[in-house]
Write a protein that holds these residues in place. Structure first.
Motif, mmCIF file in Angstrom:
data_model
loop_
_atom_site.group_PDB
_atom_site.id
_atom_site.type_symbol
_atom_site.label_atom_id
_atom_site.label_comp_id
_atom_site.label_asym_id
_atom_site.label_seq_id
_atom_site.Cartn_x
_atom_site.Cartn_y
_atom_site.Cartn_z
ATOM 1 N N ASP A 127 0.820 -1.222 0.000
ATOM 2 C CA ASP A 127 0.000 0.000 0.000
ATOM 3 C C ASP A 127 0.849 1.265 0.000
ATOM 4 O O ASP A 127 0.425 2.314 0.501
ATOM 5 N N GLY A 128 2.035 1.142 -0.562
ATOM 6 C CA GLY A 128 2.948 2.283 -0.585
ATOM 7 C C GLY A 128 3.626 2.427 -1.928
ATOM 8 O O GLY A 128 3.149 1.910 -2.947
ATOM 9 N N PRO A 129 4.755 3.113 -1.959
ATOM 10 C CA PRO A 129 5.427 3.437 -3.220
ATOM 11 C C PRO A 129 6.284 2.292 -3.744
ATOM 12 O O PRO A 129 6.326 1.200 -3.174
ATOM 13 N N TYR A 130 6.964 2.572 -4.841
ATOM 14 C CA TYR A 130 7.999 1.676 -5.358
ATOM 15 C C TYR A 130 9.322 2.098 -4.724
ATOM 16 O O TYR A 130 9.701 3.272 -4.800
ATOM 17 N N GLU A 131 9.999 1.156 -4.111
ATOM 18 C CA GLU A 131 11.323 1.434 -3.554
ATOM 19 C C GLU A 131 12.361 0.985 -4.572
ATOM 20 O O GLU A 131 12.454 -0.199 -4.899
ATOM 21 N N VAL A 132 13.131 1.938 -5.065
ATOM 22 C CA VAL A 132 14.101 1.672 -6.116
ATOM 23 C C VAL A 132 15.500 1.683 -5.505
ATOM 24 O O VAL A 132 15.891 2.662 -4.865
ATOM 25 N N LEU B 130 9.263 6.041 -5.591
ATOM 26 C CA LEU B 130 8.423 6.613 -6.641
ATOM 27 C C LEU B 130 6.957 6.428 -6.299
ATOM 28 O O LEU B 130 6.537 5.364 -5.826
ATOM 29 N N CYS B 131 6.175 7.466 -6.559
ATOM 30 C CA CYS B 131 4.746 7.448 -6.247
ATOM 31 C C CYS B 131 4.031 6.326 -6.997
ATOM 32 O O CYS B 131 4.237 6.127 -8.187
ATOM 33 N N ARG B 132 3.149 5.625 -6.281
ATOM 34 C CA ARG B 132 2.346 4.556 -6.867
ATOM 35 C C ARG B 132 0.853 4.847 -6.739
ATOM 36 O O ARG B 132 0.041 4.216 -7.414
ATOM 37 N N CYS B 133 0.489 5.811 -5.896
ATOM 38 C CA CYS B 133 -0.933 6.077 -5.642
ATOM 39 C C CYS B 133 -1.496 7.150 -6.566
ATOM 40 O O CYS B 133 -2.710 7.299 -6.688
ATOM 41 N N GLY B 134 -0.622 7.924 -7.207
ATOM 42 C CA GLY B 134 -1.061 8.969 -8.114
ATOM 43 C C GLY B 134 -1.379 10.302 -7.458
ATOM 44 O O GLY B 134 -1.758 11.260 -8.145
ATOM 45 N N LYS B 135 -1.229 10.394 -6.142
ATOM 46 C CA LYS B 135 -1.645 11.605 -5.425
ATOM 47 C C LYS B 135 -0.490 12.499 -4.977
ATOM 48 O O LYS B 135 -0.719 13.577 -4.425
ATOM 49 N N LYS C 109 5.458 14.486 -7.808
ATOM 50 C CA LYS C 109 5.637 13.462 -8.833
ATOM 51 C C LYS C 109 6.943 13.684 -9.592
ATOM 52 O O LYS C 109 7.309 14.828 -9.860
ATOM 53 N N PRO C 110 7.645 12.601 -9.927
ATOM 54 C CA PRO C 110 7.257 11.199 -9.774
ATOM 55 C C PRO C 110 7.611 10.590 -8.417
ATOM 56 O O PRO C 110 7.397 9.410 -8.200
ATOM 57 N N PHE C 111 8.132 11.409 -7.507
ATOM 58 C CA PHE C 111 8.570 10.877 -6.218
ATOM 59 C C PHE C 111 7.415 10.809 -5.219
ATOM 60 O O PHE C 111 6.437 11.564 -5.304
ATOM 61 N N LEU D 41 5.320 4.332 -15.443
ATOM 62 C CA LEU D 41 6.768 4.238 -15.271
ATOM 63 C C LEU D 41 7.262 3.137 -16.210
ATOM 64 O O LEU D 41 6.829 1.982 -16.113
ATOM 65 N N TRP D 42 8.142 3.504 -17.093
ATOM 66 C CA TRP D 42 8.649 2.573 -18.106
ATOM 67 C C TRP D 42 9.968 1.994 -17.592
ATOM 68 O O TRP D 42 10.983 2.676 -17.546
ATOM 69 N N VAL D 43 9.930 0.736 -17.188
ATOM 70 C CA VAL D 43 11.111 0.049 -16.666
ATOM 71 C C VAL D 43 11.837 -0.584 -17.848
ATOM 72 O O VAL D 43 11.309 -1.474 -18.518
ATOM 73 N N ARG D 44 13.064 -0.147 -18.067
ATOM 74 C CA ARG D 44 13.787 -0.497 -19.290
ATOM 75 C C ARG D 44 15.043 -1.305 -18.990
ATOM 76 O O ARG D 44 15.697 -1.103 -17.973
#
Length: 214
Positions: free
Chosen positions: A8-13, A49-54, A58-60, A169-172
Motif C-alpha cells: 500500500d505504498g510506493p515503489y522502492e528503487v 516513486l509514487c504509486r498512488c497517483g496523489k 511526482k514522480p517521487f 513508469l517505463w522500466v527499461r
C-alpha cells in the motif's frame, strides 16, 4: 538494481537506477511516432516513486499513499510467452499480450502493426512500432527470434503530452521487480508500472491513467 513494491505504498528503487523523463511524440495527424527525451532526475542509491497517483512531488513519493491507498497487487506472475497471442504475418510473427497495453499508441500509425506484418515491404516499420511499445505488449518474431530494442537499465517517466496525461513508469533494460511478498515478476526488457493508482493489474499499468489520470 531492483524495484520493490511496498505494501500500500510506493515503489522502492535501489541500486542507483537512473531516472529520466520520456515524452510521446506525435505527427501532424496525432499519431504516436517517436520518443522524445525529457529531463533527467537527480536521484540517490535508493529512492521512492509514487504509486498512488496523489503525490504533489511526482514522480517521487510524498507520503500521500497513507491517506487510504489500496495498493493490493492483482497481477498474475505468468510469463509473457504463456499469455501472448501470436499473429502470423509475411515472414514474421507478432506476439501480443493485450492485458499489458499502456495505450502509448505507437501501434496505431500507418494502419496498425497488425496490418504491417502482412507485407514484407513493411517489415522495418512493423519492427519499429513493436519495439516502441513501452509495455512490451507487442514483440515481432523473425526467424524464431524475438526482436527487442537495446535499452539502458533505467526507469523512464512517461509523459503523454498529445493526450495531456501522466503515463506509466517505463522500466527499461531488464530490472527486477519484486512483489510485496518477496516473489520476483518475470524480468523483461520492457515493462510499464502503474503510477496513477487506478490499475486493475497492479503493479503493472493497464492504461487506467487515460481515464482517471491527469
Amino acid at each position: 538494481m531492483r524495484i520493490k513494491v511496498l505494501k500500500d505504498g510506493p515503489y522502492e528503487v535501489t541500486g542507483n537506477v537512473p531516472l529520466r523523463e520520456m515524452k510521446i511524440g506525435a505527427n501532424e495527424a496525432g499519431e504516436s511516432t517517436r520518443w522524445v527525451d525529457g529531463k533527467t532526475f537527480k536521484t540517490e542509491e535508493t529512492y521512492h516513486l509514487c504509486r498512488c497517483g496523489k503525490s504533489k512531488n511526482k514522480p517521487f513519493c510524498d507520503g500521500s499513499h497513507t491517506h487510504g491507498f489500496d495498493g493490493t497487487e492483482t497481477a498474475d506472475n505468468m510469463s509473457y510467452d504463456d499469455t501472448a497471442v501470436v499473429y502470423c504475418g509475411d515472414g514474421m510473427e507478432l506476439m501480443d499480450d493485450e492485458g499489458l497495453c499502456a495505450v502509448a499508441r505507437f501501434c496505431d500509425a500507418a494502419g496498425s502493426t497488425w496490418r504491417l506484418i502482412n507485407g514484407a515491404e513493411n517489415e522495418a516499420l512493423a519492427i519499429r512500432q513493436a519495439c516502441d511499445c513501452p509495455s512490451g505488449r507487442l514483440t515481432v518474431v523473425k526467424d524464431g527470434k524475438k526482436i527487442e530494442p537495446k535499452l539502458p537499465r533505467e526507469i523512464a517517466v512517461v509523459e503523454d503530452e498529445p493526450e495531456g496525461k501522466h503515463g506509466p513508469l517505463w522500466v527499461r533494460g531488464g530490472i527486477e521487480i519484486e512483489a510485496e511478498d518477496g516473489t520476483v515478476y518475470e524480468v523483461r526488457n520492457r515493462v510499464t508500472l502503474c503510477r496513477c493508482g487506478g490499475s486493475g493489474n497492479k503493479p503493472f499499468c493497464d492504461a487506467m491513467h487515460m481515464e482517471d489520470g491527469e
